[in-house]
Design a protein around this motif. Structure first.
Motif, PDB file in Angstrom:
ATOM      1  N   PRO A 136       0.837  -1.205   0.000  1.00 27.49           N
ATOM      2  CA  PRO A 136       0.000   0.000   0.000  1.00 27.49           C
ATOM      3  C   PRO A 136       0.871   1.253   0.000  1.00 27.49           C
ATOM      4  O   PRO A 136       1.876   1.305   0.725  1.00 27.49           O
ATOM      5  N   ILE A 137       0.491   2.233  -0.802  1.00 25.89           N
ATOM      6  CA  ILE A 137       1.315   3.440  -0.943  1.00 25.89           C
ATOM      7  C   ILE A 137       1.503   4.132   0.416  1.00 25.89           C
ATOM      8  O   ILE A 137       2.544   4.750   0.672  1.00 25.89           O
ATOM      9  N   GLU A 138       0.510   3.985   1.285  1.00 27.04           N
ATOM     10  CA  GLU A 138       0.613   4.623   2.614  1.00 27.04           C
ATOM     11  C   GLU A 138       1.840   4.095   3.369  1.00 27.04           C
ATOM     12  O   GLU A 138       2.495   4.843   4.091  1.00 27.04           O
ATOM     13  N   GLU A 139       2.130   2.798   3.198  1.00 32.04           N
ATOM     14  CA  GLU A 139       3.283   2.224   3.908  1.00 32.04           C
ATOM     15  C   GLU A 139       4.601   2.743   3.333  1.00 32.04           C
ATOM     16  O   GLU A 139       5.531   3.080   4.072  1.00 32.04           O
ATOM     17  N   THR A 140       4.653   2.803   2.006  1.00 31.06           N
ATOM     18  CA  THR A 140       5.897   3.281   1.372  1.00 31.06           C
ATOM     19  C   THR A 140       6.138   4.751   1.732  1.00 31.06           C
ATOM     20  O   THR A 140       7.237   5.138   2.146  1.00 31.06           O
ATOM     21  N   VAL A 141       5.090   5.562   1.579  1.00 34.07           N
ATOM     22  CA  VAL A 141       5.256   6.999   1.845  1.00 34.07           C
ATOM     23  C   VAL A 141       5.456   7.240   3.349  1.00 34.07           C
ATOM     24  O   VAL A 141       6.175   8.155   3.746  1.00 34.07           O
ATOM     25  N   GLY A 142       4.879   6.375   4.155  1.00 32.67           N
ATOM     26  CA  GLY A 142       5.124   6.458   5.603  1.00 32.67           C
ATOM     27  C   GLY A 142       6.617   6.296   5.895  1.00 32.67           C
ATOM     28  O   GLY A 142       7.203   7.051   6.685  1.00 32.67           O
ATOM     29  N   ALA A 143       7.228   5.334   5.229  1.00 32.45           N
ATOM     30  CA  ALA A 143       8.678   5.119   5.427  1.00 32.45           C
ATOM     31  C   ALA A 143       9.476   6.305   4.890  1.00 32.45           C
ATOM     32  O   ALA A 143      10.485   6.713   5.483  1.00 32.45           O
ATOM     33  N   MET A 144       9.016   6.881   3.783  1.00 36.55           N
ATOM     34  CA  MET A 144       9.715   8.056   3.224  1.00 36.55           C
ATOM     35  C   MET A 144       9.581   9.243   4.178  1.00 36.55           C
ATOM     36  O   MET A 144      10.514  10.025   4.381  1.00 36.55           O
ATOM     37  N   SER A 145       8.390   9.356   4.789  1.00 32.96           N
ATOM     38  CA  SER A 145       8.140  10.436   5.744  1.00 32.96           C
ATOM     39  C   SER A 145       9.071  10.301   6.956  1.00 32.96           C
ATOM     40  O   SER A 145       9.607  11.303   7.473  1.00 32.96           O
ATOM     41  N   ASP A 146       9.308   9.055   7.391  1.00 34.38           N
ATOM     42  CA  ASP A 146      10.235   8.827   8.506  1.00 34.38           C
ATOM     43  C   ASP A 146      11.654   9.293   8.147  1.00 34.38           C
ATOM     44  O   ASP A 146      12.397   9.775   9.006  1.00 34.38           O
ATOM     45  N   LEU A 147      12.012   9.130   6.864  1.00 27.75           N
ATOM     46  CA  LEU A 147      13.343   9.574   6.430  1.00 27.75           C
ATOM     47  C   LEU A 147      13.454  11.097   6.519  1.00 27.75           C
ATOM     48  O   LEU A 147      14.522  11.639   6.824  1.00 27.75           O
ATOM     49  N   VAL A 148      12.330  11.776   6.263  1.00 30.42           N
ATOM     50  CA  VAL A 148      12.319  13.253   6.409  1.00 30.42           C
ATOM     51  C   VAL A 148      12.517  13.596   7.887  1.00 30.42           C
ATOM     52  O   VAL A 148      13.347  14.443   8.239  1.00 30.42           O
ATOM     53  N   SER A 149      11.775  12.906   8.756  1.00 28.90           N
ATOM     54  CA  SER A 149      11.897  13.171  10.205  1.00 28.90           C
ATOM     55  C   SER A 149      13.330  12.924  10.686  1.00 28.90           C
ATOM     56  O   SER A 149      13.824  13.616  11.566  1.00 28.90           O
ATOM     57  N   LYS A 152      17.299  12.659   6.784  1.00 24.46           N
ATOM     58  CA  LYS A 152      18.048  12.068   5.661  1.00 24.46           C
ATOM     59  C   LYS A 152      17.520  12.549   4.308  1.00 24.46           C
ATOM     60  O   LYS A 152      18.192  12.442   3.288  1.00 24.46           O
ATOM     61  N   VAL A 153      16.275  13.014   4.314  1.00 25.01           N
ATOM     62  CA  VAL A 153      15.600  13.457   3.087  1.00 25.01           C
ATOM     63  C   VAL A 153      14.895  14.768   3.408  1.00 25.01           C
ATOM     64  O   VAL A 153      14.367  14.936   4.507  1.00 25.01           O
ATOM     65  N   ARG A 154      14.894  15.717   2.426  1.00 26.30           N
ATOM     66  CA  ARG A 154      14.180  16.983   2.688  1.00 26.30           C
ATOM     67  C   ARG A 154      12.753  16.957   2.128  1.00 26.30           C
ATOM     68  O   ARG A 154      11.821  17.367   2.792  1.00 26.30           O
ATOM     69  N   TYR A 155      12.599  16.517   0.904  1.00 22.99           N
ATOM     70  CA  TYR A 155      11.279  16.518   0.256  1.00 22.99           C
ATOM     71  C   TYR A 155      11.062  15.175  -0.435  1.00 22.99           C
ATOM     72  O   TYR A 155      12.033  14.530  -0.828  1.00 22.99           O
ATOM     73  N   ILE A 156       9.784  14.804  -0.598  1.00 20.92           N
ATOM     74  CA  ILE A 156       9.558  13.516  -1.250  1.00 20.92           C
ATOM     75  C   ILE A 156       8.714  13.657  -2.526  1.00 20.92           C
ATOM     76  O   ILE A 156       7.931  14.597  -2.678  1.00 20.92           O
ATOM     77  N   GLY A 157       8.920  12.696  -3.425  1.00 18.42           N
ATOM     78  CA  GLY A 157       8.222  12.717  -4.704  1.00 18.42           C
ATOM     79  C   GLY A 157       7.875  11.317  -5.178  1.00 18.42           C
ATOM     80  O   GLY A 157       8.308  10.317  -4.595  1.00 18.42           O
ATOM     81  N   LEU A 158       7.061  11.281  -6.230  1.00 19.09           N
ATOM     82  CA  LEU A 158       6.693  10.011  -6.865  1.00 19.09           C
ATOM     83  C   LEU A 158       7.034  10.134  -8.348  1.00 19.09           C
ATOM     84  O   LEU A 158       7.215  11.248  -8.854  1.00 19.09           O
ATOM     85  N   SER A 159       7.093   9.000  -9.029  1.00 22.88           N
ATOM     86  CA  SER A 159       7.375   9.032 -10.462  1.00 22.88           C
ATOM     87  C   SER A 159       6.394   8.115 -11.184  1.00 22.88           C
ATOM     88  O   SER A 159       6.237   6.956 -10.791  1.00 22.88           O
ATOM     89  N   GLU A 160       5.766   8.654 -12.226  1.00 22.18           N
ATOM     90  CA  GLU A 160       4.827   7.881 -13.063  1.00 22.18           C
ATOM     91  C   GLU A 160       3.713   7.227 -12.237  1.00 22.18           C
ATOM     92  O   GLU A 160       3.233   6.142 -12.585  1.00 22.18           O
ATOM     93  N   ALA A 161       3.303   7.880 -11.146  1.00 23.21           N
ATOM     94  CA  ALA A 161       2.210   7.340 -10.321  1.00 23.21           C
ATOM     95  C   ALA A 161       0.858   7.807 -10.868  1.00 23.21           C
ATOM     96  O   ALA A 161       0.768   8.857 -11.516  1.00 23.21           O
ATOM     97  N   SER A 162      -0.192   7.039 -10.576  1.00 28.65           N
ATOM     98  CA  SER A 162      -1.539   7.429 -11.015  1.00 28.65           C
ATOM     99  C   SER A 162      -2.071   8.540 -10.100  1.00 28.65           C
ATOM    100  O   SER A 162      -1.594   8.717  -8.969  1.00 28.65           O
TER     101      SER A 162
END
Ligand SMILES: NC(=O)c1ccc[n+]([C@@H]2O[C@H](COP(=O)([O-])OP(=O)(O)OC[C@H]3O[C@@H](n4cnc5c(N)ncnc54)[C@H](OP(=O)(O)O)[C@@H]3O)[C@@H](O)[C@H]2O)c1
Length: 333
Positions: A136-149, A152-162
Motif C-alpha cells: 500500500p502506498i501509505e506504507e511506502t510513503v510512511g517510510a519516506m516520511s520517517d526519512l524526512v523526520s 536524511k531526506v528533505r522533500y519527497i516525490g513520486l514518479s509515473e504514479a496514477s
C-alpha cells in the motif's frame, strides 16, 4: 538561470535541471571526464537541480554524482530515486528490470545506500521511482516520511504514479513533485495528472523533455545506436515507427528553423511554456548540448506558434508506445 518552485513547501530549483542518467547508462558511450565537466558547468551556469536514481548504472550514476558534487554540495539540489531493481549488467546489453519494491525496510536501506554513494548526509528530493502494487502506498510513503523526520531526506516525490495513488500518498506526507515523462511527443500528463497536481499544489518534473534525444533531430537511424543503448528496446525507436516519427521531427525542425533556433530548443521552450510549476530535466553528458539547452530558457513562444507546433505534432501523433510492454505495465499505478 531563473528559479521555479516545486510543491506547496516551495522547493526552489533552477527552471531546468540536468538529467544525469545518460552519463552512466541507457544512451550508449560513457565519458566520465566530460560528464563531470558537464555537471560542473551546469552548476556554474546556475543549473543546480541534478537528477539521478539508484537504478542508473545500476548504482554507478549516483557514484558519479557523488564525485562531481564533492566540495560543491551546498550549491546542489540532489534528486534521486529508489524502487526499481535490475540485474547486473552483462556486456553488450541493457540490464533488464527484475523487480519493484516499496517495502518500508527496502526504502530505508535503499536511502542509506544512496546517501553513501552520493557522499552526502541528505537527499533533497527522494522519489519512489515506480509504485509497488504489492505494498500500500501509505506504507511506502510512511517510510519516506520517517526519512524526512530523520533528516536524511528533505522533500519527497513520486514518479509515473496514477492520480489515485498521488492523492492517497499526499494524505500521508506532502508530495513535493511528480516526475513523469512529458514532451511534445508524450502528452499523457495533460489528461488528468496536471490538473490534479495543480489542485493539490504538487510540482511537476518533466523527464525526457527531448524525447530521449529524438526531438533534437540528431537521431537518423536506429542502426546508429550502440548495442547496449536502451532505445533499441523502445517501440518509438524501432523500424517503421522510427521512420514515421522522423516525419514529425522534420515538421518541428522547419518551425525551429524559421525561429532561428534548434528543434531541441523548441521542444524545451515548449515544455517550459506549459507552466511555472513544471521543471524539465533534459539529459546530456556534454557541455556543448548543456549550453544549447540552457539557451532555450530565453526563447519565447507566442500563442500562434504554440498552435502551429501542436498542429505540426498533434497529441498522440507519435508512432509506437513510449516503453516496451514489460515497462508500460509499471506506469500509472
Ligand atoms: N523517472 C523516470 O522514470 C525517468 C525516466 C527517464 C529519464 N529520467 C530522468 O530524466 C532525465 C532526462 O531524460 P532523458 O535523458 O531520458 O531524455 P532527454 O532529455 O529527452 O534526451 C536525452 C538525449 O538527448 C540528447 N541531447 C540532449 N541535449 C541535446 C542537444 N542539445 N542536442 C542534441 N542532442 C541532445 C542526449 O545526448 P547525450 O547523452 O549524447 O548528451 C541524450 O541522448 C534523465 O537523465 C533522467 O535523470 C527519469
Amino acid at each position: 538561470m531563473k528559479q521555479r518552485k516545486l510543491g506547496r513547501e516551495g522547493l526552489s530549483v533552477s527552471a531546468q535541471g540536468l538529467g544525469c542518467m545518460g552519463m552512466s547508462d541507457f544512451y550508449g558511450q560513457r565519458d566520465e571526464t566530460e560528464s563531470i565537466a558537464t555537471i560542473h558547468c551546469a552548476l556554474d551556469r546556475g543549473v543546480n537541480f541534478l537528477d539521478t536514481s539508484d537504478m542508473y548504472g545500476p548504482f554507478t550514476n549516483e557514484e558519479l554524482i557523488g564525485k562531481a558534487i564533492k566540495g560543491r554540495r551546498n550549491r546542489v539540489v540532489v534528486a534521486t530515486k529508489f524502487g526499481i531493481m535490475r540485474s547486473n549488467p552483462t556486456s553488450g546489453a541493457w540490464a533488464p528490470i527484475t523487480g519493484i519494491s516499496g517495502r518500508p525496510e527496502y526504502v530505508r536501506s535503499a536511502c542509506d545506500s544512496s546517501l553513501k554513494r552520493l557522499g552526502t548526509d541528505h537527499i533533497d528530493l527522494y522519489y519512489q521511482h515506480r509504485v509497488d502494487n504489492e505494498v500500500p502506498i501509505e506504507e511506502t510513503v510512511g517510510a519516506m516520511s520517517d526519512l524526512v523526520s530523520a533528516g536524511k531526506v528533505r522533500y519527497i516525490g513520486l514518479s509515473e504514479a496514477s492520480v489515485q495513488t498521488i492523492r492517497r500518498a499526499h494524505k500521508v506526507h506532502p508530495i513535493t513533485a511528480l516526475q513523469s515523462e512529458y514532451s511534445l511527443w508524450t502528452r499523457d500528463p495533460e489528461d488528468e495528472t496536471l490538473l490534479a497536481l495543480r489542485e493539490l499544489g504538487i510540482g511537476f518534473v518533466a523527464y525526457s523533455p527531448l524525447g530521449r534525444g529524438f526531438l533534437t533531430g540528431e537521431l537518423k537511424s536506429p542502426d546508429d545506436f550502440a548495442p547496449e543503448d536502451y532505445r533499441r528496446n523502445s517501440p518509438r525507436f524501432q523500424g517503421e515507427n522510427f521512420t514515421e516519427n522522423l516525419k514529425l521531427v522534420d515538421r518541428i525542425k522547419s518551425i525551429a528553423m524559421q525561429k532561428g533556433i534548434t528543434p531541441g530548443q523548441l521542444a524545451l521552450a515548449w515544455v517550459l511554456r506549459q507552466g511555472e510549476d513544471i521543471v524539465p530535466i533534459p539529459g546530456t553528458k556534454r557541455r556543448e548540448y548543456l549550453e544549447e539547452n540552457i539557451a532555450a530558457e530565453e526563447i519565447t513562444i507566442c500563442d500562434s506558434e504554440i498552435l502551429e507546433i501542436t498542429e505540426a505534432l498533434p497529441r498522440g501523433a507519435a508512432s509506437g508506445s513510449r516503453y516496451p510492454e514489460s515497462m508500460m505495465v509499471l506506469i500509472n499505478r
